[in-house]
Design a protein around this motif. Structure first.
Motif, PDB file in Angstrom:
ATOM      1  N   PHE A  82      -6.490  -4.898 -27.715  1.00 55.27           N
ATOM      2  CA  PHE A  82      -7.177  -6.001 -28.255  1.00 55.27           C
ATOM      3  C   PHE A  82      -8.558  -5.794 -28.337  1.00 55.27           C
ATOM      4  CE2 PHE A  82      -3.781  -7.465 -25.458  1.00 55.27           C
ATOM      5  CZ  PHE A  82      -3.069  -8.240 -26.589  1.00 55.27           C
ATOM      6  N   GLY A  83      -9.292  -4.551 -28.001  1.00 56.47           N
ATOM      7  CA  GLY A  83     -10.660  -4.470 -28.286  1.00 56.47           C
ATOM      8  C   GLY A  83     -11.273  -4.776 -26.790  1.00 56.47           C
ATOM      9  N   GLN A  84     -12.398  -4.127 -26.541  1.00 51.76           N
ATOM     10  CA  GLN A  84     -12.915  -4.372 -25.337  1.00 51.76           C
ATOM     11  C   GLN A  84     -13.398  -5.986 -24.900  1.00 51.76           C
ATOM     12  OE1 GLN A  84     -13.300  -2.051 -22.710  1.00 51.76           O
ATOM     13  NE2 GLN A  84     -11.898  -0.842 -24.135  1.00 51.76           N
ATOM     14  N   LYS A  85     -14.074  -6.490 -26.144  1.00 56.40           N
ATOM     15  CA  LYS A  85     -14.794  -7.777 -25.754  1.00 56.40           C
ATOM     16  C   LYS A  85     -13.271  -8.994 -25.303  1.00 56.40           C
ATOM     17  CE  LYS A  85     -17.807 -11.052 -27.854  1.00 56.40           C
ATOM     18  NZ  LYS A  85     -18.972 -11.359 -28.683  1.00 56.40           N
ATOM     19  N   LYS A  86     -12.455  -8.753 -26.117  1.00 52.95           N
ATOM     20  CA  LYS A  86     -11.294  -9.546 -25.834  1.00 52.95           C
ATOM     21  C   LYS A  86     -10.469  -9.512 -24.686  1.00 52.95           C
ATOM     22  CE  LYS A  86      -7.467 -11.827 -28.164  1.00 52.95           C
ATOM     23  NZ  LYS A  86      -6.840 -12.049 -29.556  1.00 52.95           N
ATOM     24  N   ALA A  87     -10.702  -7.911 -24.386  1.00 52.74           N
ATOM     25  CA  ALA A  87      -9.634  -7.464 -23.115  1.00 52.74           C
ATOM     26  C   ALA A  87     -10.724  -8.225 -21.727  1.00 52.74           C
ATOM     27  CB  ALA A  87      -9.758  -6.207 -23.112  1.00 52.74           C
ATOM     28  N   GLY A  88     -11.974  -8.228 -21.877  1.00 54.76           N
ATOM     29  CA  GLY A  88     -12.695  -8.576 -21.041  1.00 54.76           C
ATOM     30  C   GLY A  88     -12.582 -10.101 -20.762  1.00 54.76           C
ATOM     31  N   HIS A  89     -12.369 -10.791 -21.992  1.00 56.89           N
ATOM     32  CA  HIS A  89     -12.156 -12.347 -21.805  1.00 56.89           C
ATOM     33  C   HIS A  89     -10.587 -12.573 -21.281  1.00 56.89           C
ATOM     34  CE1 HIS A  89     -15.780 -13.372 -23.774  1.00 56.89           C
ATOM     35  NE2 HIS A  89     -15.307 -12.685 -24.991  1.00 56.89           N
ATOM     36  N   LEU A  90      -9.774 -11.774 -21.462  1.00 54.53           N
ATOM     37  CA  LEU A  90      -8.212 -11.698 -21.154  1.00 54.53           C
ATOM     38  C   LEU A  90      -8.318 -11.740 -19.807  1.00 54.53           C
ATOM     39  CD1 LEU A  90      -6.133  -9.940 -23.512  1.00 54.53           C
ATOM     40  CD2 LEU A  90      -6.003 -12.272 -23.132  1.00 54.53           C
ATOM     41  N   VAL A  91      -9.025 -10.800 -19.055  1.00 57.19           N
ATOM     42  CA  VAL A  91      -9.103 -10.257 -17.526  1.00 57.19           C
ATOM     43  C   VAL A  91      -9.932 -11.730 -16.914  1.00 57.19           C
ATOM     44  CG1 VAL A  91     -10.097  -8.909 -15.853  1.00 57.19           C
ATOM     45  CG2 VAL A  91      -8.707  -7.839 -17.773  1.00 57.19           C
ATOM     46  N   LYS A  92     -10.999 -11.858 -17.526  1.00 57.03           N
ATOM     47  CA  LYS A  92     -11.720 -13.078 -17.100  1.00 57.03           C
ATOM     48  C   LYS A  92     -10.924 -14.428 -16.993  1.00 57.03           C
ATOM     49  CE  LYS A  92     -16.483 -14.982 -16.780  1.00 57.03           C
ATOM     50  NZ  LYS A  92     -17.605 -15.040 -17.804  1.00 57.03           N
ATOM     51  N   GLY A  93     -10.180 -14.641 -17.843  1.00 59.69           N
ATOM     52  CA  GLY A  93      -9.508 -15.795 -18.175  1.00 59.69           C
ATOM     53  C   GLY A  93      -8.231 -15.979 -17.285  1.00 59.69           C
ATOM     54  N   ARG A  94      -7.877 -15.063 -16.537  1.00 60.28           N
ATOM     55  CA  ARG A  94      -6.597 -15.262 -15.808  1.00 60.28           C
ATOM     56  C   ARG A  94      -6.800 -16.207 -14.566  1.00 60.28           C
ATOM     57  NH1 ARG A  94      -5.472  -9.818 -12.755  1.00 60.28           N
ATOM     58  NH2 ARG A  94      -6.049  -9.402 -15.053  1.00 60.28           N
ATOM     59  N   SER A  95      -5.402 -17.326 -14.595  1.00 60.13           N
ATOM     60  CA  SER A  95      -5.536 -18.073 -13.896  1.00 60.13           C
ATOM     61  C   SER A  95      -5.345 -17.271 -12.235  1.00 60.13           C
ATOM     62  CB  SER A  95      -4.389 -18.895 -13.973  1.00 60.13           C
ATOM     63  OG  SER A  95      -3.198 -18.603 -13.863  1.00 60.13           O
ATOM     64  N   MET A  96      -5.536 -18.517 -11.161  1.00 59.04           N
ATOM     65  CA  MET A  96      -5.154 -18.188  -9.747  1.00 59.04           C
ATOM     66  C   MET A  96      -3.964 -17.841  -9.770  1.00 59.04           C
ATOM     67  SD  MET A  96      -6.599 -17.513  -7.094  1.00 59.04           S
ATOM     68  CE  MET A  96      -8.116 -18.187  -7.231  1.00 59.04           C
ATOM     69  N   THR A  97      -3.052 -18.506 -10.416  1.00 56.25           N
ATOM     70  CA  THR A  97      -1.478 -18.400 -10.102  1.00 56.25           C
ATOM     71  C   THR A  97      -1.172 -16.945 -10.825  1.00 56.25           C
ATOM     72  OG1 THR A  97      -1.134 -20.674 -10.347  1.00 56.25           O
ATOM     73  CG2 THR A  97       1.017 -19.359 -10.748  1.00 56.25           C
ATOM     74  N   GLN A  98      -1.504 -16.668 -11.721  1.00 55.49           N
ATOM     75  CA  GLN A  98      -1.378 -15.356 -12.347  1.00 55.49           C
ATOM     76  C   GLN A  98      -1.932 -14.244 -11.516  1.00 55.49           C
ATOM     77  OE1 GLN A  98      -3.363 -16.005 -16.147  1.00 55.49           O
ATOM     78  NE2 GLN A  98      -1.452 -16.039 -17.262  1.00 55.49           N
ATOM     79  N   THR A  99      -2.907 -14.319 -11.009  1.00 50.61           N
ATOM     80  CA  THR A  99      -3.614 -13.473 -10.051  1.00 50.61           C
ATOM     81  C   THR A  99      -2.730 -13.276  -8.725  1.00 50.61           C
ATOM     82  OG1 THR A  99      -5.884 -13.589 -10.749  1.00 50.61           O
ATOM     83  CG2 THR A  99      -5.497 -12.618  -8.825  1.00 50.61           C
ATOM     84  N   LEU A 100      -2.181 -14.367  -8.273  1.00 55.18           N
ATOM     85  CA  LEU A 100      -1.508 -14.451  -6.936  1.00 55.18           C
ATOM     86  C   LEU A 100       0.035 -13.657  -7.374  1.00 55.18           C
ATOM     87  CD1 LEU A 100      -2.468 -17.664  -5.301  1.00 55.18           C
ATOM     88  CD2 LEU A 100      -3.090 -15.359  -4.653  1.00 55.18           C
ATOM     89  N   VAL A 101       0.637 -14.218  -8.239  1.00 55.92           N
ATOM     90  CA  VAL A 101       1.858 -13.501  -8.629  1.00 55.92           C
ATOM     91  C   VAL A 101       1.729 -11.955  -8.783  1.00 55.92           C
ATOM     92  CG1 VAL A 101       3.611 -13.373 -10.598  1.00 55.92           C
ATOM     93  CG2 VAL A 101       2.918 -15.761  -9.569  1.00 55.92           C
ATOM     94  N   GLY A 102       0.732 -11.643  -9.571  1.00 54.91           N
ATOM     95  CA  GLY A 102       0.683 -10.124  -9.766  1.00 54.91           C
ATOM     96  C   GLY A 102       0.306  -9.331  -8.684  1.00 54.91           C
ATOM     97  N   THR A 103      -0.485  -9.919  -7.468  1.00 57.34           N
ATOM     98  CA  THR A 103      -0.658  -9.251  -6.439  1.00 57.34           C
ATOM     99  C   THR A 103       0.394  -9.426  -5.321  1.00 57.34           C
ATOM    100  OG1 THR A 103      -3.196 -10.190  -6.459  1.00 57.34           O
ATOM    101  CG2 THR A 103      -2.369  -9.443  -4.250  1.00 57.34           C
ATOM    102  N   ALA A 104       1.199 -10.400  -5.403  1.00 58.87           N
ATOM    103  CA  ALA A 104       2.662 -10.513  -4.505  1.00 58.87           C
ATOM    104  C   ALA A 104       3.246  -9.394  -5.168  1.00 58.87           C
ATOM    105  CB  ALA A 104       3.113 -12.068  -4.639  1.00 58.87           C
ATOM    106  N   LEU A 105       3.567  -9.105  -6.338  1.00 59.41           N
ATOM    107  CA  LEU A 105       4.606  -8.454  -6.955  1.00 59.41           C
ATOM    108  C   LEU A 105       4.056  -7.059  -6.625  1.00 59.41           C
ATOM    109  CD1 LEU A 105       5.543  -9.960 -10.417  1.00 59.41           C
ATOM    110  CD2 LEU A 105       7.044  -9.822  -8.458  1.00 59.41           C
ATOM    111  N   ALA A 106       2.951  -6.601  -6.871  1.00 63.20           N
ATOM    112  CA  ALA A 106       2.465  -5.502  -6.319  1.00 63.20           C
ATOM    113  C   ALA A 106       2.521  -5.065  -4.865  1.00 63.20           C
ATOM    114  CB  ALA A 106       1.040  -5.321  -6.815  1.00 63.20           C
TER     115      ALA A 106
END
Length: 140
Positions: A67-91
């Motif tokens: 996606f390019g570095q700028k858009k990738a940064g926005h994607l990582v920054k724009g992650r919701s709390m639910t997405q973060t918690l689900v990813g952490t739990a699955l890992a």
């Protein structure tokens, strides 16, 4: 090479190996706090912060290839709390046991196969989700 040989010669002259000298230097440093639990807490915070920075850098680097570095940064920054918690739990489930790794890996494989089977609709849906998340990351 001359610098390394000189350092090794000096260490050999005083009769210590480099690893022993490094251990002695580390042992001579005072802890950050006289209370051992405070030191443990500080070490834990430092490790978690370092891990978070490393994880963010790796995620941005991997997403940046597509996606390019700028858009990738926005994607990582724009992650919701639910997405973060689900990813952490699955890992956590995947890294704690072999059956957990099999279940999580199997779920990821099933999702990938499902997405490939419905490629046309999934691509449009995924692109819309990526755009929405990147836009959210721009605002934050």
């Amino acid at each position: 090479m001359g610098l390394l040989k000189g350092a090794r010669a000096r260490l050999d002259k005083i009769g210590r190996k480099p690893i022993e000298a490094a251990k002695d230097a580390a042992d001579s440093l005072p802890p950050p706090s006289p209370n051992p639990m405070t030191t443990v807490l500080l070490a834990d915070i430092a490790l978690r912060a370092g891990g978070a920075l490393l994880r963010r850098g790796v995620e941005t680097g991997i997403l940046g290839q597509k996606f390019g570095q700028k858009k990738a940064g926005h994607l990582v920054k724009g992650r919701s709390m639910t997405q973060t918690l689900v990813g952490t739990a699955l890992a956590r489930v995947a890294t704690r046991s072999v059956p957990g790794a099999i279940v999580v890996g199997g779920g990821l494989l099933a999702k990938t196969l499902y997405d490939r089977r419905h490629a046309a609709s999934q691509k449009a849906k995924g692109e819309a989700q990526v755009k929405a998340q990147a836009d959210k990351g721009k605002k934050d």
